[in-house]
Structures are given as C-alpha cells and as structure tokens.
Design a protein around this motif. Sequence first.
Motif, short mmCIF file in Angstrom:
data_model
loop_
_atom_site.label_atom_id
_atom_site.label_comp_id
_atom_site.label_asym_id
_atom_site.label_seq_id
_atom_site.Cartn_x
_atom_site.Cartn_y
_atom_site.Cartn_z
N ASN A 1 -2.08 -62.42 -96.17
CA ASN A 1 -1.13 -63.11 -97.25
C ASN A 1 -2.03 -64.01 -98.18
O ASN A 1 -2.86 -64.79 -97.71
N GLU B 1 -9.67 -56.79 -98.30
CA GLU B 1 -8.86 -55.78 -97.87
C GLU B 1 -9.34 -55.08 -96.86
O GLU B 1 -10.43 -54.54 -97.15
N THR C 1 -3.69 -47.34 -92.98
CA THR C 1 -2.98 -48.50 -93.92
C THR C 1 -4.04 -49.62 -94.54
O THR C 1 -4.58 -50.12 -93.71
N TRP C 2 -4.20 -49.89 -95.53
CA TRP C 2 -4.78 -50.97 -95.93
C TRP C 2 -4.11 -52.24 -96.07
O TRP C 2 -3.00 -52.38 -96.50
N ILE C 3 -4.55 -53.21 -95.40
CA ILE C 3 -4.02 -54.33 -95.28
C ILE C 3 -4.71 -55.66 -95.70
O ILE C 3 -6.01 -55.58 -95.85
N GLU D 1 -0.27 -58.29 -94.73
CA GLU D 1 0.74 -57.40 -95.43
C GLU D 1 -0.16 -56.26 -96.04
O GLU D 1 -1.34 -56.25 -95.98
N THR D 2 0.79 -55.07 -96.22
CA THR D 2 0.06 -53.94 -96.88
C THR D 2 0.08 -54.02 -98.18
O THR D 2 0.45 -54.50 -98.84
N VAL D 3 -1.15 -53.43 -98.58
CA VAL D 3 -1.63 -53.25 -99.90
C VAL D 3 -0.98 -51.94 -100.51
O VAL D 3 -0.68 -51.14 -100.35
N LYS D 4 -0.07 -52.64 -101.52
CA LYS D 4 0.53 -51.65 -102.39
C LYS D 4 -0.22 -50.80 -103.56
O LYS D 4 -1.26 -51.54 -103.90
N SER E 1 2.24 -52.31 -90.59
CA SER E 1 2.92 -50.85 -90.90
C SER E 1 3.33 -50.06 -89.79
O SER E 1 4.48 -49.73 -89.42
#
Length: 98
Positions: A41, A28, A36-38, A95-98, A7
């Motif tokens: 992959n 996570e 930001t939580w990441i 990757e960011t956690v949605k 992010s």
Amino acid sequence: MKPTCPSCQNKINSTDIKNTIKKGMFFEVEYPYCQTWIRLNKTLEVLKKLGVSLLLITSLLNIFSIKSEYSLVFSTVGFVGIIIAIIITFFGKHETVK
Ligand SMILES: [Zn+2]
C-alpha cells in the motif's frame, strides 16, 4: 507473520519472489504462484521509508555528535522510526497492481 497475496490469499515467502520492478520509489513484485503483481500500500510504503530515514538521520546526528544535548531524543525518534518500518514490513497490507 508473512504477508499474503491479495489475489489468492497464499502466504508470500520473500525467497519465492523472483521478479521485482521499481516504479519511482515504489517496488512491485510478481507473486510466482498466481503471477499476480503486487505492491505494498503506497501510504504504508511512504511511512516505512520515512521510518527508515528517521533512524538513518538520527543515527548520523548521534555519530557526529550534532546537537549532542538531544542525543537521547534522536535515539528515541530513530527507534520509533525503525519500529514503524518493521511493523509495516510484517503486517503491511499488500494490494494487486492494476
Ligand atoms: Zn496469489
């Protein structure tokens, strides 16, 4: 090489990470600077676990001399497994956690 935050693109020091949650087999983590939580992959995370498991299994087979005629094969497979895990740890995409 350290992983970067997807992010804000800052480098992630593992010592900066305070909050971690485990969802099934996936971890996570909260990146402290931008909250930001990441996560790694998912495909890479699975491959990494597979690599570590390979080393574990082949090491155990060698320690207990199971199928000792294949011990060189086991050592090679275990070595490749841990190399894959290490590469993913250092170069894996987060990757960011949605
Ligand atoms: Zn960030």
